[in-house]
Design a protein around this motif. Structure first.
Motif, mmCIF file in Angstrom:
data_model
loop_
_atom_site.group_PDB
_atom_site.id
_atom_site.type_symbol
_atom_site.label_atom_id
_atom_site.label_comp_id
_atom_site.label_asym_id
_atom_site.label_seq_id
_atom_site.Cartn_x
_atom_site.Cartn_y
_atom_site.Cartn_z
ATOM 1 N N LYS A 82 0.813 -1.223 0.207
ATOM 2 C CA LYS A 82 0.101 -0.254 -0.231
ATOM 3 C C LYS A 82 0.830 1.802 0.298
ATOM 4 O O LYS A 82 0.316 2.119 -0.740
ATOM 5 N N SER A 83 2.156 1.320 0.952
ATOM 6 C CA SER A 83 2.918 2.912 0.486
ATOM 7 C C SER A 83 3.940 2.954 -0.632
ATOM 8 O O SER A 83 3.299 3.708 -0.636
ATOM 9 N N ALA A 84 3.848 1.989 -0.857
ATOM 10 C CA ALA A 84 4.833 1.534 -2.658
ATOM 11 C C ALA A 84 4.074 2.163 -2.922
ATOM 12 O O ALA A 84 3.856 2.753 -4.169
ATOM 13 N N LYS A 85 2.577 1.787 -3.313
ATOM 14 C CA LYS A 85 1.810 2.367 -4.514
ATOM 15 C C LYS A 85 0.928 3.957 -3.846
ATOM 16 O O LYS A 85 1.326 4.852 -5.218
ATOM 17 N N LYS A 86 0.892 4.168 -3.018
ATOM 18 C CA LYS A 86 0.576 5.588 -2.015
ATOM 19 C C LYS A 86 2.208 6.167 -3.100
ATOM 20 O O LYS A 86 2.118 7.923 -3.463
ATOM 21 N N MET A 87 2.892 6.190 -2.419
ATOM 22 C CA MET A 87 4.746 6.722 -3.376
ATOM 23 C C MET A 87 4.769 6.706 -4.825
ATOM 24 O O MET A 87 6.250 7.411 -5.385
ATOM 25 N N GLY A 88 4.033 5.846 -5.608
ATOM 26 C CA GLY A 88 4.235 5.839 -6.710
ATOM 27 C C GLY A 88 5.027 4.844 -7.936
ATOM 28 O O GLY A 88 5.428 5.462 -8.570
ATOM 29 N N ILE A 89 5.706 4.211 -7.151
ATOM 30 C CA ILE A 89 6.211 2.955 -7.685
ATOM 31 C C ILE A 89 5.341 2.192 -7.917
ATOM 32 O O ILE A 89 5.257 1.549 -7.306
ATOM 33 N N PRO A 90 5.965 1.716 -9.140
ATOM 34 C CA PRO A 90 5.617 0.890 -10.161
ATOM 35 C C PRO A 90 5.531 -0.698 -10.136
ATOM 36 O O PRO A 90 6.642 -1.067 -10.678
ATOM 37 N N MET A 91 4.961 -1.031 -9.127
ATOM 38 C CA MET A 91 4.660 -2.296 -8.553
ATOM 39 C C MET A 91 4.300 -3.255 -9.779
ATOM 40 O O MET A 91 4.737 -4.572 -9.769
ATOM 41 N N GLU A 92 3.662 -2.980 -10.124
ATOM 42 C CA GLU A 92 2.631 -3.231 -11.059
ATOM 43 C C GLU A 92 3.196 -3.577 -12.647
ATOM 44 O O GLU A 92 3.385 -5.121 -12.784
ATOM 45 N N LYS A 93 3.940 -3.589 -12.484
ATOM 46 C CA LYS A 93 5.002 -3.260 -13.828
ATOM 47 C C LYS A 93 6.382 -4.129 -13.761
ATOM 48 O O LYS A 93 7.106 -4.492 -14.853
ATOM 49 N N LEU A 94 6.262 -5.172 -12.197
ATOM 50 C CA LEU A 94 7.004 -6.598 -12.295
ATOM 51 C C LEU A 94 6.840 -7.300 -12.796
ATOM 52 O O LEU A 94 7.242 -8.416 -13.529
ATOM 53 N N VAL A 95 5.280 -7.570 -13.354
ATOM 54 C CA VAL A 95 4.658 -8.587 -14.113
ATOM 55 C C VAL A 95 4.942 -8.009 -14.913
ATOM 56 O O VAL A 95 3.695 -7.290 -15.780
ATOM 57 N N THR A 96 5.463 -8.928 -16.095
ATOM 58 C CA THR A 96 5.938 -8.328 -17.321
ATOM 59 C C THR A 96 4.983 -8.935 -18.494
ATOM 60 O O THR A 96 4.158 -9.284 -19.684
ATOM 61 N N HIS A 97 4.969 -10.861 -17.843
ATOM 62 C CA HIS A 97 3.818 -11.819 -18.874
ATOM 63 C C HIS A 97 3.287 -12.663 -18.243
ATOM 64 O O HIS A 97 2.970 -12.539 -16.861
ATOM 65 N N THR A 98 1.696 -12.149 -18.604
ATOM 66 C CA THR A 98 0.812 -13.280 -18.220
ATOM 67 C C THR A 98 0.252 -14.525 -18.878
ATOM 68 O O THR A 98 -0.023 -14.244 -20.270
#
Length: 398
Positions: free
Chosen positions: A356-372
């Motif tokens: 939650k903190s990373a998301k508030k800070m704008g750290i793009p955690m979602e970009k770690l998932v590159t392939h589904t």
């Protein structure tokens, strides 16, 4: 028309018939099916989609409709070499999904938070009889030797791992209600917990501080998450070291202040000078070694100042021996070293707040998932992981 006595008798009969039953609700795609599908690893580098009946739940069990699961390096090792001797096995331990049915005794998650049908959950371990592994102990022991979904021997239930469309969570398991997190965040919980634990281990040295100069060696998913965790702690001076420029560029998006490509420098002296140059002429106060490479482990001591610290977390499996000089690398520099492996259950819960903190800070955690990939293409998902053409690979059920 029935009289009052007759109505009361009918109500009693209905209540009696309900006693001891489980509570259920329709799954996202409709009614709960009679069968589930799993990706069973039947031989090296071969998953087969197999079908099994969904069993009756016990009073302490939960049926989860799987939404997604990350592919871990452990899954890739098992897929390619079966080092744990588990075949046949349903892998997948970075999973999450929705409760669609639960036994009558299930009321709360492992932290005391209410649970109901429709909640999104993750699991960590299946509690055994080890008194050192408890929910909120004083971090006495990590959970690396406990049972975990996705690394269970196949049995009559079969629905034992998250590479499936349904999972049976047995009584005695750790369960966490994470309905306030999005799907990608939930898939990242398990690997992020590894780094929460590593940073907590680093803090025990008393060396890692708010204004520390830090080196993170290795910019795969583990190293990149390490950078993100450090940034949420307020540490700004983080240098990433790796041999792939794309990963180094992404490391800066995750919070690294500088980057060094070891392929651009010949010899350890030149590489050390490049790291120091990124730190305004200083060596690092603290370093995290995230590669699993013996050569990288041997090199990282050179990046650390006298009296500095090191956290080694790259060797999740036996990666071979590393050659160091104890006098020059440890003793004369008085380096404090800690090892880190997996996490404690307390670290697991801390991870929810980190995301939650990373998301508030704008750290793009979602970009770690590159392939589904869908479950039916799980063999391709594992091959993509082994080819290292992306970062975090995930199996997503539509």
């Amino acid at each position: 028309m029935a009289n009052t006595a007759q109505i009361e008798e009918i109500v009693k009969q209905v209540l009696a018939s309900l006693e001891g039953t489980t509570v259920s609700a329709p799954a996202a795609s409709g009614n709960i099916p009679k069968v589930a599908h799993v990706a069973m690893l039947t031989e090296l580098e071969k998953f087969e989609i197999q079908e099994y009946p969904i069993p009756e739940l016990g009073d302490d069990d939960i049926l989860v409709k799987v939404e997604g699961c990350g592919v871990c390096g452990t899954d890739a090792h098992e897929f390619k070499r079966d080092p744990f001797g588990m075949i046949p096995v349903v892998l997948g331990h970075e999973g999450t999904g929705e409760i669609v049915k639960m036994g009558k005794n299930v009321k709360k998650d492992s932290t005391g938070k209410d649970l109901k049908v429709g909640d999104k959950i993750v699991t960590s371990v299946i509690f055994g009889d080890d008194p050192e592994i408890t929910m909120f102990d004083l971090n006495k022991q990590n959970v690396g030797h406990a049972d975990i979904y996705g690394l269970l021997p196949d049995d009559k239930v079969h629905l034992n791992g998250w590479f499936a469309d349904y999972l049976v969570v047995r009584g005695g398991s750790s369960v966490f209600n994470v309905s306030d997190l999005d799907l990608i965040s939930r898939i990242l919980i398990e690997p992020c917990a590894v780094l929460i634990h590593a940073v907590e281990r680093a803090k025990t040295t008393g060396i890692l501080r708010f204004n520390s100069r830090v080196v993170v060696q290795g910019c795969g998913p583990i190293g990149l998450i390490c950078i993100a965790v450090l940034r949420t702690m307020g540490i700004n001076n983080i240098i990433a070291v790796d041999g792939e420029q794309k990963r180094l560029d992404f490391a800066k998006e995750m919070g690294a202040s500088g980057a060094v490509n070891f392929k651009d420098h010949k010899g350890i002296e030149a590489l050390t000078a490049a790291v120091a140059d990124q730190l305004d002429g200083h060596l690092a106060d603290f370093a995290f070694q995230c590669t699993g490479s013996p050569i990288a482990h041997a090199n990282i001591y050179k990046f650390i100042r006298n009296g500095g610290g090191l956290c080694e977390l790259g060797f999740f499996i036996n990666g071979g021996d590393a050659t160091i000089n104890p006098h020059f690398d440890i003793c004369s520099k008085e380096i404090t070293t800690v090892g880190s492996w997996v996490y404690t259950l307390r670290d697991y819960v801390t991870t929810f707040d980190f995301l939650k903190s990373a998301k508030k800070m704008g750290i793009p955690m979602e970009k770690l998932v590159t392939h589904t990939y869908p479950l039916e293409e799980i063999n391709e998902a594992l091959k993509t992981n082994l080819a290292m053409t992306g970062l975090k690979i995930a199996v997503i059920n539509k």
